[in-house]
Design a protein around this motif. Structure first.
Motif, PDB file in Angstrom:
ATOM      1  N   LEU A  38       0.828  -1.211   0.000  1.00 24.61           N
ATOM      2  CA  LEU A  38       0.000   0.000   0.000  1.00 24.61           C
ATOM      3  C   LEU A  38       0.859   1.257   0.000  1.00 24.61           C
ATOM      4  CD1 LEU A  38      -2.821   1.255   0.134  1.00 24.61           C
ATOM      5  CD2 LEU A  38      -2.681   1.104   2.638  1.00 24.61           C
ATOM      6  N   GLU A  39       1.925   1.268   0.758  1.00 24.71           N
ATOM      7  CA  GLU A  39       2.794   2.447   0.803  1.00 24.71           C
ATOM      8  C   GLU A  39       3.472   2.686  -0.540  1.00 24.71           C
ATOM      9  OE1 GLU A  39       4.675   3.084   5.091  1.00 24.71           O
ATOM     10  OE2 GLU A  39       4.709   0.972   4.512  1.00 24.71           O
ATOM     11  N   HIS A  40       3.938   1.625  -1.176  1.00 25.90           N
ATOM     12  CA  HIS A  40       4.537   1.781  -2.509  1.00 25.90           C
ATOM     13  C   HIS A  40       3.515   2.401  -3.469  1.00 25.90           C
ATOM     14  CE1 HIS A  40       8.454  -0.208  -2.203  1.00 25.90           C
ATOM     15  NE2 HIS A  40       7.891  -1.153  -1.455  1.00 25.90           N
ATOM     16  N   THR A  41       2.293   1.889  -3.428  1.00 24.74           N
ATOM     17  CA  THR A  41       1.250   2.350  -4.331  1.00 24.74           C
ATOM     18  C   THR A  41       0.913   3.812  -4.097  1.00 24.74           C
ATOM     19  OG1 THR A  41       0.296   0.126  -4.501  1.00 24.74           O
ATOM     20  CG2 THR A  41      -1.141   1.979  -5.040  1.00 24.74           C
ATOM     21  N   LEU A  45       1.420   7.688  -6.278  1.00 17.88           N
ATOM     22  CA  LEU A  45       0.333   8.631  -6.560  1.00 17.88           C
ATOM     23  C   LEU A  45       0.606   9.997  -5.933  1.00 17.88           C
ATOM     24  CD1 LEU A  45      -2.665   6.196  -5.927  1.00 17.88           C
ATOM     25  CD2 LEU A  45      -1.828   6.978  -8.151  1.00 17.88           C
ATOM     26  N   LEU A  46       1.033  10.013  -4.686  1.00 21.99           N
ATOM     27  CA  LEU A  46       1.247  11.275  -3.978  1.00 21.99           C
ATOM     28  C   LEU A  46       2.356  12.121  -4.591  1.00 21.99           C
ATOM     29  CD1 LEU A  46       1.023  10.317  -0.188  1.00 21.99           C
ATOM     30  CD2 LEU A  46      -0.581  11.711  -1.487  1.00 21.99           C
ATOM     31  N   ILE A  51      -1.570  15.089  -9.182  1.00 25.43           N
ATOM     32  CA  ILE A  51      -2.496  14.548  -8.183  1.00 25.43           C
ATOM     33  C   ILE A  51      -2.338  15.328  -6.882  1.00 25.43           C
ATOM     34  CG2 ILE A  51      -3.099  12.515  -6.814  1.00 25.43           C
ATOM     35  CD1 ILE A  51      -2.150  10.814  -9.177  1.00 25.43           C
ATOM     36  N   SER A  52      -3.440  15.889  -6.397  1.00 23.13           N
ATOM     37  CA  SER A  52      -3.372  16.750  -5.222  1.00 23.13           C
ATOM     38  C   SER A  52      -3.619  16.010  -3.909  1.00 23.13           C
ATOM     39  CB  SER A  52      -4.395  17.885  -5.343  1.00 23.13           C
ATOM     40  OG  SER A  52      -5.714  17.368  -5.449  1.00 23.13           O
ATOM     41  N   LYS A  53      -4.280  14.852  -3.974  1.00 25.24           N
ATOM     42  CA  LYS A  53      -4.682  14.182  -2.750  1.00 25.24           C
ATOM     43  C   LYS A  53      -4.983  12.722  -3.042  1.00 25.24           C
ATOM     44  CE  LYS A  53      -8.306  14.683   0.825  1.00 25.24           C
ATOM     45  NZ  LYS A  53      -9.492  15.486   1.211  1.00 25.24           N
ATOM     46  N   VAL A  54      -4.803  11.863  -2.041  1.00 28.58           N
ATOM     47  CA  VAL A  54      -5.151  10.452  -2.173  1.00 28.58           C
ATOM     48  C   VAL A  54      -6.134  10.087  -1.064  1.00 28.58           C
ATOM     49  CG1 VAL A  54      -4.329   8.074  -2.094  1.00 28.58           C
ATOM     50  CG2 VAL A  54      -2.969   9.813  -3.243  1.00 28.58           C
ATOM     51  N   ILE A  55      -7.243   9.479  -1.460  1.00 30.59           N
ATOM     52  CA  ILE A  55      -8.239   8.975  -0.509  1.00 30.59           C
ATOM     53  C   ILE A  55      -8.147   7.449  -0.499  1.00 30.59           C
ATOM     54  CG2 ILE A  55     -10.697   8.747   0.001  1.00 30.59           C
ATOM     55  CD1 ILE A  55     -11.115  11.478  -1.277  1.00 30.59           C
ATOM     56  N   ILE A  56      -7.967   6.879   0.687  1.00 29.84           N
ATOM     57  CA  ILE A  56      -7.826   5.428   0.829  1.00 29.84           C
ATOM     58  C   ILE A  56      -9.048   4.888   1.547  1.00 29.84           C
ATOM     59  CG2 ILE A  56      -6.360   3.562   1.664  1.00 29.84           C
ATOM     60  CD1 ILE A  56      -4.053   5.588   1.820  1.00 29.84           C
ATOM     61  N   LEU A  68       0.865   2.878   9.999  1.00 32.75           N
ATOM     62  CA  LEU A  68       1.712   3.326   8.896  1.00 32.75           C
ATOM     63  C   LEU A  68       1.936   4.836   8.941  1.00 32.75           C
ATOM     64  CD1 LEU A  68       0.181   1.341   5.878  1.00 32.75           C
ATOM     65  CD2 LEU A  68       2.075   0.671   7.375  1.00 32.75           C
ATOM     66  N   PRO A  69       3.100   5.303   8.468  1.00 29.89           N
ATOM     67  CA  PRO A  69       3.334   6.740   8.355  1.00 29.89           C
ATOM     68  C   PRO A  69       2.304   7.446   7.480  1.00 29.89           C
ATOM     69  CG  PRO A  69       5.392   5.525   8.119  1.00 29.89           C
ATOM     70  CD  PRO A  69       4.299   4.510   8.127  1.00 29.89           C
ATOM     71  N   LEU A  70       1.693   6.721   6.527  1.00 26.43           N
ATOM     72  CA  LEU A  70       0.659   7.308   5.676  1.00 26.43           C
ATOM     73  C   LEU A  70      -0.461   7.929   6.495  1.00 26.43           C
ATOM     74  CD1 LEU A  70       0.064   4.601   2.883  1.00 26.43           C
ATOM     75  CD2 LEU A  70       1.209   6.796   2.625  1.00 26.43           C
ATOM     76  N   ASN A  71      -0.716   7.363   7.646  1.00 29.01           N
ATOM     77  CA  ASN A  71      -1.821   7.804   8.493  1.00 29.01           C
ATOM     78  C   ASN A  71      -1.654   9.234   8.980  1.00 29.01           C
ATOM     79  OD1 ASN A  71      -4.267   7.348   9.921  1.00 29.01           O
ATOM     80  ND2 ASN A  71      -3.125   6.963  11.803  1.00 29.01           N
ATOM     81  N   LYS A  72      -0.424   9.756   8.888  1.00 28.55           N
ATOM     82  CA  LYS A  72      -0.144  11.088   9.423  1.00 28.55           C
ATOM     83  C   LYS A  72       0.023  12.142   8.327  1.00 28.55           C
ATOM     84  CE  LYS A  72       2.147   9.328  13.594  1.00 28.55           C
ATOM     85  NZ  LYS A  72       1.894   7.907  13.343  1.00 28.55           N
ATOM     86  N   LEU A  73      -0.123  11.768   7.067  1.00 28.79           N
ATOM     87  CA  LEU A  73       0.098  12.712   5.973  1.00 28.79           C
ATOM     88  C   LEU A  73      -1.137  13.581   5.730  1.00 28.79           C
ATOM     89  CD1 LEU A  73       2.012  10.496   3.382  1.00 28.79           C
ATOM     90  CD2 LEU A  73       2.949  12.039   5.126  1.00 28.79           C
ATOM     91  N   ALA A  74      -0.891  14.873   5.527  1.00 32.22           N
ATOM     92  CA  ALA A  74      -1.991  15.820   5.352  1.00 32.22           C
ATOM     93  C   ALA A  74      -2.754  15.591   4.061  1.00 32.22           C
ATOM     94  CB  ALA A  74      -1.452  17.250   5.395  1.00 32.22           C
ATOM     95  N   ASN A  75      -2.074  15.115   3.024  1.00 33.83           N
ATOM     96  CA  ASN A  75      -2.737  14.927   1.730  1.00 33.83           C
ATOM     97  C   ASN A  75      -3.225  13.492   1.517  1.00 33.83           C
ATOM     98  OD1 ASN A  75      -0.114  14.032   1.612  1.00 33.83           O
ATOM     99  ND2 ASN A  75       0.334  14.928  -0.387  1.00 33.83           N
TER     100      ASN A  75
END
Length: 240
Positions: A38-41, A45-46, A51-56, A68-75
């Motif tokens: 998931l992080e690689h993917t 995109l980010l 691409i301005s934002k990713v919704i998971i 995951l560190p992804l959980n803390k990203l603003a975008n």
């Protein structure tokens, strides 16, 4: 074309459990190197400039994402996934501000080998035609239609492979067009396997944009080592 420069949001449906991987946790949390699939993917995109934002979209029972560190990203935004992929995508779409976003790009969580070049090719081709579309690869092998007899499957006939394509992701469409198409298909209890199938049902056009053959989906155990090999090869291409 979109009226705003930063009007593309990506949606990553990631609520599946990956039963064919024969593991006890979702396949998107398997690791390649020091990152999960998931992080690689999501990183690909980010880091794409269009691409301005990713919704998971993740399962309500998901206990892995918050680590995951992804959980803390603003975008990065998280929404609750649905029973099927199509419901997860629709939940992601409903979380988008339609005043700020014109187009949405949907990509499988388990396709970590996507390249920026393919994203750009898809986006630019669709915007040039003002028509949504998908990445795909032409069918090269002889195609056989099977028929089951007991525990065995026999060849019924050979299918003409000309004009047949393997559908990949990302799939890229005007936001409201895709939302309306999905809701229309679901209201009629039509089976939706990808975004393009909802668009087809609504009688809208879709472009087929030829993508790289190494944009594989990690589905079975041996796909993981292949994805790792591809990612290393892509890194070598960038450094060359």
């Amino acid at each position: 074309m979109p009226s705003k420069q930063t009007s593309i949001v990506a949606i990553v449906p990631a609520a599946g459990v990956g039963k064919r991987m024969q593991i006890n946790h979702p396949k998107q949390y398997l690791t390649i190197g020091n990152q999960t699939i998931l992080e690689h993917t999501v990183e690909t995109l980010l880091t794409h400039p269009q691409i301005s934002k990713v919704i998971i979209a993740i399962s309500a029972e998901d206990e892995y994402f918050q680590q995951l560190p992804l959980n803390k990203l603003a975008n990065v935004q998280v929404v609750e996934g649905g029973e099927e992929r199509v419901h997860s995508v629709l939940n992601g779409i409903k979380a988008i501000d339609t005043e700020q976003t014109d187009w949405v790009l949907v990509h499988d969580a388990a396709r970590p080998c996507l390249t920026h070049q393919d994203i750009t090719k898809l986006i630019d081709s669709c915007l040039a035609e003002n028509t949504g579309g998908i990445l795909a690869t032409p069918v090269r092998d002889t195609m056989k239609r099977g028929v089951a007899h007991g525990q065995q499957v026999f060849i019924k006939q050979t299918e003409e492979r000309e004009q047949l394509w393997h559908a990949l992701t990302p799939q890229f469409y005007p936001l409201l067009q895709l939302k309306n198409a999905i809701e229309f298909a679901l209201s009629n209890e039509v089976t939706i396997t990808d975004e393009a199938s909802a668009i087809e049902y609504s009688k809208h056009a879709s472009l087929l944009i030829e993508g790289r053959g190494d944009n594989i989906k990690v589905t079975r155990p041996d796909d993981l080592s292949l994805a790792e090999f591809i990612l290393h090869k892509q890194e070598d291409e960038i450094c060359a």
